[in-house]
Design an enzyme around this catalytic site. Structure first.
Site, PDB file in Angstrom:
ATOM      1  N   GLU A   2       0.826  -1.175   0.090  1.00 18.82           N
ATOM      2  CA  GLU A   2      -0.106  -0.142  -0.122  1.00 18.82           C
ATOM      3  C   GLU A   2       1.043   1.432  -0.009  1.00 18.82           C
ATOM      4  O   GLU A   2       1.957   1.274   0.753  1.00 18.82           O
ATOM      5  CB  GLU A   2      -0.897  -0.064   1.268  1.00 18.82           C
ATOM      6  CG  GLU A   2      -2.177   0.499   1.190  1.00 18.82           C
ATOM      7  CD  GLU A   2      -2.992  -0.350  -0.106  1.00 18.82           C
ATOM      8  OE1 GLU A   2      -3.070  -0.196  -1.267  1.00 18.82           O
ATOM      9  OE2 GLU A   2      -3.659  -1.273   0.397  1.00 18.82           O
ATOM     10  N   THR A  20       2.753   2.120  -2.289  1.00 20.63           N
ATOM     11  CA  THR A  20       4.338   1.731  -2.610  1.00 20.63           C
ATOM     12  C   THR A  20       4.082   2.170  -4.327  1.00 20.63           C
ATOM     13  O   THR A  20       5.168   2.076  -4.908  1.00 20.63           O
ATOM     14  CB  THR A  20       4.707   0.374  -2.668  1.00 20.63           C
ATOM     15  OG1 THR A  20       3.444  -0.561  -2.988  1.00 20.63           O
ATOM     16  CG2 THR A  20       4.739  -0.007  -1.191  1.00 20.63           C
ATOM     17  N   SER A  49     -25.609   7.748 -15.600  1.00 24.87           N
ATOM     18  CA  SER A  49     -25.282   6.668 -14.731  1.00 24.87           C
ATOM     19  C   SER A  49     -26.457   6.327 -13.817  1.00 24.87           C
ATOM     20  O   SER A  49     -27.147   7.314 -13.307  1.00 24.87           O
ATOM     21  CB  SER A  49     -24.117   6.815 -13.693  1.00 24.87           C
ATOM     22  OG  SER A  49     -23.953   6.150 -12.657  1.00 24.87           O
ATOM     23  N   GLY A  56     -13.205   2.856  -1.538  1.00 26.63           N
ATOM     24  CA  GLY A  56     -11.758   2.345  -1.703  1.00 26.63           C
ATOM     25  C   GLY A  56     -11.539   1.156  -2.497  1.00 26.63           C
ATOM     26  O   GLY A  56     -10.420   0.588  -2.379  1.00 26.63           O
ATOM     27  N   SER A  85     -11.761   1.196  -5.741  1.00 24.94           N
ATOM     28  CA  SER A  85     -11.499   1.737  -7.374  1.00 24.94           C
ATOM     29  C   SER A  85     -12.700   1.724  -8.172  1.00 24.94           C
ATOM     30  O   SER A  85     -12.614   1.337  -9.057  1.00 24.94           O
ATOM     31  CB  SER A  85     -10.336   0.822  -7.823  1.00 24.94           C
ATOM     32  OG  SER A  85      -9.179   1.030  -7.148  1.00 24.94           O
ATOM     33  N   GLU A 136      -6.811  10.208 -14.803  1.00 24.68           N
ATOM     34  CA  GLU A 136      -7.149  10.426 -13.243  1.00 24.68           C
ATOM     35  C   GLU A 136      -6.126  11.654 -12.754  1.00 24.68           C
ATOM     36  O   GLU A 136      -6.400  12.339 -11.947  1.00 24.68           O
ATOM     37  CB  GLU A 136      -7.006   9.281 -12.350  1.00 24.68           C
ATOM     38  CG  GLU A 136      -7.458   9.533 -10.988  1.00 24.68           C
ATOM     39  CD  GLU A 136      -8.115   8.506 -10.481  1.00 24.68           C
ATOM     40  OE1 GLU A 136      -8.756   7.546 -10.997  1.00 24.68           O
ATOM     41  OE2 GLU A 136      -8.552   8.399  -9.207  1.00 24.68           O
ATOM     42  N   ASP A 192      -4.323   0.574  -9.450  1.00 28.05           N
ATOM     43  CA  ASP A 192      -5.729   0.697  -9.572  1.00 28.05           C
ATOM     44  C   ASP A 192      -6.155   0.348 -10.900  1.00 28.05           C
ATOM     45  O   ASP A 192      -6.897  -0.615 -11.336  1.00 28.05           O
ATOM     46  CB  ASP A 192      -6.591   1.610  -8.923  1.00 28.05           C
ATOM     47  CG  ASP A 192      -6.258   2.068  -7.602  1.00 28.05           C
ATOM     48  OD1 ASP A 192      -5.675   1.214  -6.681  1.00 28.05           O
ATOM     49  OD2 ASP A 192      -6.667   3.121  -6.935  1.00 28.05           O
TER      50      ASP A 192
HETATM   51  C1  GLA Z   1      -5.306   4.672  -4.295  1.00 20.26           C
HETATM   52  C2  GLA Z   1      -4.465   5.135  -5.342  1.00 20.26           C
HETATM   53  C3  GLA Z   1      -3.319   4.091  -5.712  1.00 20.26           C
HETATM   54  C4  GLA Z   1      -2.402   3.601  -4.455  1.00 20.26           C
HETATM   55  C5  GLA Z   1      -3.432   3.319  -3.374  1.00 20.26           C
HETATM   56  C6  GLA Z   1      -2.456   3.207  -1.989  1.00 20.26           C
HETATM   57  O1  GLA Z   1      -5.883   3.601  -4.100  1.00 20.26           O
HETATM   58  O2  GLA Z   1      -5.273   5.293  -6.425  1.00 20.26           O
HETATM   59  O3  GLA Z   1      -2.784   4.327  -6.792  1.00 20.26           O
HETATM   60  O4  GLA Z   1      -1.609   4.545  -4.311  1.00 20.26           O
HETATM   61  O5  GLA Z   1      -4.124   4.397  -3.133  1.00 20.26           O
HETATM   62  O6  GLA Z   1      -1.726   2.058  -2.228  1.00 20.26           O
END
Ligand code: GLA
Length: 387
Positions: free
Chosen positions: A34, A36, A68, A127, A129, A163, A175
């Site tokens: 995470e 990273t 949507s 969280g 994505s 993004e 993501d």
């Molecule tokens: C979000 C970002 C990713 C990553 C995570 C943390 O999801 O979109 O690119 O940095 O946080 O690991």
């Protein structure tokens, strides 16, 4: 909502369903690694079976019309293909709009517009994505509708660029990579520095992956995400004066410890420590999984959470409460997943004790936080595709 209902809804909102195509891109959960991905380290996410669906059709004029079903109140988003700018009033639609703009700017021949109906079954702002899922679903739609010569890794990169540049979030590539390149029943072990990756089978033998949602909403842009990224960049800048490295992910724990004094600021030193140690933990965790050593995998997950809590400081009461309750109630490993500050945790739980786990952790969370958490048993799916 099934696919036929989605197509019917397209017909209701756009006149006819003739000539429509359907697309899907998943959300993702990160098992370990995470914060990273913007530090040149490794990540270990997998694609989920939930995600974003699009029913779409090319138009003959230059109009873009998108709706949507998750944000019906926001209404039909209309735009001109030649005037694609970020508009706060367009909320969710800035994600697909950004992808179209980035593809066009990159020179792909997208002259006419399209009608598109979106529907997602990922809990919003959790969280997992949902934004990358929208971006990849949009990418595969553009590739197909306009016959573009582009491969998935390029689509992943353009989605991330969109993004970063259109939506103003300095996210790394994890993501988008997971949502685009994910593979059923596998996690993706990705080196974010080189984009080399391998698929690792996730065979857990009597153990399940449970996602627990704090139901604390978060948006990357309004969290401290960009601030953490800058802190790491400043720490790297100090180290680079002496070390020949390109990213924090280049360092072993020992190399970091013997040079940590070069980082003058205490906070930046802690952030860098997390980035270095988390990267090494991720490499070790994949080795452990490959050897079938789930106990070690779980310990590394737990250590990841502690580091995100104490050194990276991206957890908060909701995530910490859920993780601590998981540790106290039989999880083999538990940690926050994603950007942090809210969103979800990921837990390895013996399959036989799932109901008890959910009941006990849910109760502990509600007692302390005052509202409920949600729990989902993960099934790992494939990446973005036409369906
Ligand atoms: C979000 C970002 C990713 C990553 C995570 C943390 O999801 O979109 O690119 O940095 O946080 O690991």
């Amino acid at each position: 909502m099934n696919l036929d209902q989605l197509v019917d809804s397209f017909e209701k909102n756009f006149g006819t369903k003739a000539g429509t195509l359907r697309f899907f891109a998943p959300g993702r959960v990160n098992l370990i690694g995470e914060h990273t991905d913007y530090n040149g380290g490794h990540v270990f996410p997998c694609a989920l079976s939930v995600g974003t669906y699009i029913v779409a059709r090319r138009r003959n004029d230059a109009k873009l019309r998108m709706l949507s079903l998750n944000f019906e109140a926001a209404g039909m988003m209309e735009s001109d293909m030649d005037k694609l700018t970020y508009d706060p009033a367009h909320s969710w639609a800035n994600y697909p709009k950004g992808v179209v703009k980035i593809f066009k700017d990159a020179g792909f021949a997208i002259e006419t517009g399209f009608d598109a109906l979106f529907y997602g079954d990922i809990p919003n702002a959790s969280g997992l994505s949902s934004s990358a899922s929208i971006e990849l679903a949009t990418s595969i739609m553009l590739k197909t509708l306009y016959g573009l010569n582009i491969d998935m890794v390029e689509m992943v990169k353009y989605s991330q660029k969109s993004e970063n540049e259109f939506n103003g979030v300095n996210c790394g590539i994890m993501d988008q990579f997971a949502c685009g390149m994910g593979k059923k029943d596998h996690a993706v072990f990705l080196n974010t520095n080189t984009l080399e990756y391998t698929y690792v089978p996730v065979k857990l033998d009597g153990v399940s992956i449970i996602i627990a949602n704090t139901n604390k909403k978060r948006g990357l842009a309004d969290s401290k995400y960009n601030e953490r990224r800058s802190e790491c960049e400043r720490a790297l800048g100090q180290l680079k004066k002496v070390l020949d490295i390109t990213a924090l992910g280049d360092l072993t724990e020992a190399a970091f410890e013997s040079h940590a004094h070069l980082i003058g600021n205490d906070v930046e030193r802690k952030r860098a420590k997390h980035a270095v140690y988390e990267n090494r933990r991720t490499i070790k965790a994949v080795e452990a999984l490959n050897e079938g050593n789930l106990a070690l995998f779980g310990e590394l997950m737990n250590a990841s959470h502690v580091s995100l809590r104490d050194d990276y400081e991206v957890t908060g009461a909701e995530l910490d409460t859920l993780v601590e309750a998981a540790w106290a109630n039989g999880a083999i490993g538990a940690r926050m997943t994603g950007g942090g500050f809210g969103g979800c945790t990921v837990n390895m739980v013996p399959s036989s004790s799932i109901p008890v786990f959910i009941e006990k952790v849910g109760k502990a969370y509600e007692e302390k936080i005052g509202y409920k958490a949600d729990f989902y048993v993960v099934s790992i799916g494939d990446g973005a595709r036409e369906i």
